[in-house]
Design an enzyme around this catalytic site. Structure first.
Site, PDB file in Angstrom:
ATOM      1  N   TYR A   1       0.819  -1.206   0.000  1.00  0.00           N
ATOM      2  CA  TYR A   1       0.000   0.000   0.000  1.00  0.00           C
ATOM      3  C   TYR A   1       0.859   1.264   0.000  1.00  0.00           C
ATOM      4  O   TYR A   1       2.069   1.204   0.248  1.00  0.00           O
ATOM      5  CB  TYR A   1      -0.939   0.006   1.217  1.00  0.00           C
ATOM      6  CG  TYR A   1      -0.256   0.343   2.522  1.00  0.00           C
ATOM      7  CD1 TYR A   1       0.554  -0.592   3.162  1.00  0.00           C
ATOM      8  CD2 TYR A   1      -0.386   1.604   3.107  1.00  0.00           C
ATOM      9  CE1 TYR A   1       1.199  -0.283   4.359  1.00  0.00           C
ATOM     10  CE2 TYR A   1       0.248   1.921   4.301  1.00  0.00           C
ATOM     11  CZ  TYR A   1       1.040   0.967   4.915  1.00  0.00           C
ATOM     12  OH  TYR A   1       1.687   1.282   6.089  1.00  0.00           O
TER      13      TYR A   1
ATOM     14  N   ARG B   1       7.722   3.809  -5.027  1.00  0.00           N
ATOM     15  CA  ARG B   1       7.868   2.854  -3.916  1.00  0.00           C
ATOM     16  C   ARG B   1       6.806   1.756  -4.014  1.00  0.00           C
ATOM     17  O   ARG B   1       7.069   0.595  -3.725  1.00  0.00           O
ATOM     18  CB  ARG B   1       7.799   3.574  -2.561  1.00  0.00           C
ATOM     19  CG  ARG B   1       8.126   2.641  -1.395  1.00  0.00           C
ATOM     20  CD  ARG B   1       8.240   3.363  -0.068  1.00  0.00           C
ATOM     21  NE  ARG B   1       6.984   3.989   0.319  1.00  0.00           N
ATOM     22  CZ  ARG B   1       6.833   4.775   1.378  1.00  0.00           C
ATOM     23  NH1 ARG B   1       7.871   5.028   2.158  1.00  0.00           N
ATOM     24  NH2 ARG B   1       5.668   5.321   1.660  1.00  0.00           N
TER      25      ARG B   1
ATOM     26  N   ARG C   1      -8.149 -20.232  -0.395  1.00  0.00           N
ATOM     27  CA  ARG C   1      -7.165 -19.996   0.651  1.00  0.00           C
ATOM     28  C   ARG C   1      -6.068 -21.061   0.656  1.00  0.00           C
ATOM     29  O   ARG C   1      -6.337 -22.246   0.825  1.00  0.00           O
ATOM     30  CB  ARG C   1      -7.856 -19.951   2.017  1.00  0.00           C
ATOM     31  CG  ARG C   1      -6.954 -19.401   3.105  1.00  0.00           C
ATOM     32  CD  ARG C   1      -7.653 -19.257   4.435  1.00  0.00           C
ATOM     33  NE  ARG C   1      -6.739 -18.671   5.408  1.00  0.00           N
ATOM     34  CZ  ARG C   1      -5.767 -19.345   6.002  1.00  0.00           C
ATOM     35  NH1 ARG C   1      -5.603 -20.627   5.742  1.00  0.00           N
ATOM     36  NH2 ARG C   1      -4.952 -18.744   6.860  1.00  0.00           N
TER      37      ARG C   1
ATOM     38  N   HIS D   1      -1.620 -20.879   1.549  1.00  0.00           N
ATOM     39  CA  HIS D   1      -0.503 -19.980   1.821  1.00  0.00           C
ATOM     40  C   HIS D   1       0.323 -19.684   0.560  1.00  0.00           C
ATOM     41  O   HIS D   1       0.689 -18.550   0.291  1.00  0.00           O
ATOM     42  CB  HIS D   1       0.438 -20.578   2.871  1.00  0.00           C
ATOM     43  CG  HIS D   1      -0.100 -20.487   4.262  1.00  0.00           C
ATOM     44  ND1 HIS D   1      -1.283 -21.053   4.647  1.00  0.00           N
ATOM     45  CD2 HIS D   1       0.409 -19.887   5.368  1.00  0.00           C
ATOM     46  CE1 HIS D   1      -1.492 -20.815   5.939  1.00  0.00           C
ATOM     47  NE2 HIS D   1      -0.474 -20.099   6.396  1.00  0.00           N
TER      48      HIS D   1
ATOM     49  N   GLU E   1      12.631   2.664  13.879  1.00  0.00           N
ATOM     50  CA  GLU E   1      11.718   3.704  13.389  1.00  0.00           C
ATOM     51  C   GLU E   1      10.463   3.703  14.250  1.00  0.00           C
ATOM     52  O   GLU E   1      10.333   2.886  15.172  1.00  0.00           O
ATOM     53  CB  GLU E   1      11.370   3.456  11.918  1.00  0.00           C
ATOM     54  CG  GLU E   1      10.664   2.135  11.681  1.00  0.00           C
ATOM     55  CD  GLU E   1      10.401   1.828  10.213  1.00  0.00           C
ATOM     56  OE1 GLU E   1      10.276   2.764   9.411  1.00  0.00           O
ATOM     57  OE2 GLU E   1      10.299   0.639   9.888  1.00  0.00           O
TER      58      GLU E   1
ATOM     59  N   LEU F   1      11.523   1.320   6.923  1.00  0.00           N
ATOM     60  CA  LEU F   1      10.914   1.677   5.645  1.00  0.00           C
ATOM     61  C   LEU F   1      11.660   2.905   5.116  1.00  0.00           C
ATOM     62  O   LEU F   1      11.973   3.814   5.884  1.00  0.00           O
ATOM     63  CB  LEU F   1       9.433   2.016   5.864  1.00  0.00           C
ATOM     64  CG  LEU F   1       8.665   2.328   4.599  1.00  0.00           C
ATOM     65  CD1 LEU F   1       8.379   1.040   3.825  1.00  0.00           C
ATOM     66  CD2 LEU F   1       7.340   3.003   4.930  1.00  0.00           C
TER      67      LEU F   1
HETATM   68  N1  PMP Z   1       7.978   3.902   8.717  1.00  0.00           N
HETATM   69  C1  PMP Z   1       6.800   3.261   8.784  1.00  0.00           C
HETATM   70  C2  PMP Z   1       6.754   1.932   9.476  1.00  0.00           C
HETATM   71  C3  PMP Z   1       5.641   3.825   8.221  1.00  0.00           C
HETATM   72  O1  PMP Z   1       4.461   3.176   8.279  1.00  0.00           O
HETATM   73  C4  PMP Z   1       5.723   5.105   7.621  1.00  0.00           C
HETATM   74  C5  PMP Z   1       4.485   5.754   7.062  1.00  0.00           C
HETATM   75  N2  PMP Z   1       4.033   5.146   5.926  1.00  0.00           N
HETATM   76  C6  PMP Z   1       6.976   5.739   7.560  1.00  0.00           C
HETATM   77  C7  PMP Z   1       8.086   5.118   8.114  1.00  0.00           C
HETATM   78  C8  PMP Z   1       7.122   7.078   6.885  1.00  0.00           C
HETATM   79  O2  PMP Z   1       7.044   6.921   5.493  1.00  0.00           O
HETATM   80  P1  PMP Z   1       6.489   8.091   4.548  1.00  0.00           P
HETATM   81  O3  PMP Z   1       7.309   9.301   4.859  1.00  0.00           O
HETATM   82  O4  PMP Z   1       6.748   7.569   3.186  1.00  0.00           O
HETATM   83  O5  PMP Z   1       5.062   8.266   4.879  1.00  0.00           O
END
Ligand code: PMP
Length: 280
Positions: free
Chosen positions: A33, A52, A100, A102, A180, A205
């Site tokens: 997403y 992305r 369903r 896996h 994060e 991420l």
């Molecule tokens: N880390 C995680 C786990 C997130 O869910 C998000 C938000 N999508 C971010 C970092 C920040 O990413 P972005 O700046 O692309 O929204």
């Protein structure tokens, strides 16, 4: 008004927007997403988010049937149908509908694209408040770099934070380093005026807002180091803030029971937040 969504080829009222019970996104979180903010017809970091999305699809082997151009047409249509000035668009692609099982070996399911727009109050110019965060051990799988809908550890971390009256849960890895936030990237400014955010090492991420802030800040002579830092370094920092597409730059003034900068928002966090909006 924002009540038209898009489900697998159809623009429909939100009440009628439904996916199949055998959608693999529903069964397995087998879906990726993106969330993109828009303001008066401008999508913030559109290309970064869409690129992305296509990278995430590739990472989990989903053969998406639409091109970036076709996707853009659907996004524009949906945007026009909803007539919303400020808000975000949520885009999800699942591997599709199948009995369903896996494994997706030899499965020729058609990916299911869904999109929904949420209307929000434009808070870009509101007075910025500092928020509280809590720390929590990072118990996610080893691929948090892929933006999948499989978010249970993040969901639990955010809920745990909210229960403690905090805005964000900050994940700490087994070596004591900050990875994060549950839905954001984390930054600190240390006593040498260096701005640190963890490098893209597969443990976080690759935030689109993180990338844009890095670029704008470097252009404005800020010293940015993409380098991991420990929880202790974070607690001793002069400033801590988070970034994400929906929170932009948000100062953090208390973590667990420790006040950052005596609980006062730092000037750099505000300057970086302003830079973000000035450059769009
Ligand atoms: N880390 C995680 C786990 C997130 O869910 C998000 C938000 N999508 C971010 C970092 C920040 O990413 P972005 O700046 O692309 O929204």
């Amino acid at each position: 008004m924002a009540n038209i969504s898009y489900v697998d080829g159809i623009y429909c009222n939100n009440q009628n927007a439904a996916i199949h019970i055998n959608d693999r996104g529903y069964h397995f979180g087998d879906a990726v997403y993106e969330v993109i903010l828009f303001n008066n017809g401008v999508f913030y970091d559109y290309d970064g988010h869409i690129n992305r999305l296509f990278n995430s699809l590739k990472s989990i082997d989903i053969k998406f049937h639409l091109s970036q151009q076709q996707l853009k047409i659907i996004i524009k249509n949906l945007f026009k149908l909803n007539r919303v000035n400020f808000g975000s668009i949520y885009i999800q692609v699942s591997r599709g509908v199948a009995d369903r099982n896996h494994s997706y070996f030899n499965l020729n399911s058609k990916p299911v694209l869904t999109m929904i727009i949420s209307k929000k109050k434009n808070n870009i110019h509101d007075y910025v408040k500092g928020v509280k965060a809590i720390t929590i051990s990072d118990n996610r799988w080893s691929r948090p770099d892929i933006k999948t809908t499989q978010l249970l550890p993040n969901v639990m971390a955010k809920t745990f934070a909210n229960k403690k009256n905090a805005y964000e849960g900050i994940f700490i890895d087994h070596e004591g380093y900050v990875t994060e936030g549950s839905s954001s990237n984390i930054w600190i400014i240390n006593n040498n005026e260096e701005i640190l955010t963890r490098e893209i090492d597969g443990k976080i991420l690759s935030g689109i807002t993180r990338k844009t802030i890095t670029k704008f800040a470097k252009n404005n002579n800020y010293k940015i180091l993409e380098k991991k830092f420990t929880k202790d370094e974070m607690l001793e920092a002069k400033e801590v803030f988070l970034t994400s597409a929906s929170s932009f730059v948000k100062p953090i003034v208390k973590i667990d029971n420790v006040k950052i900068n005596n609980g006062v928002i730092g000037k750099n966090s505000i300057e970086l937040r302003n830079l973000y909006f000035q450059n769009f």
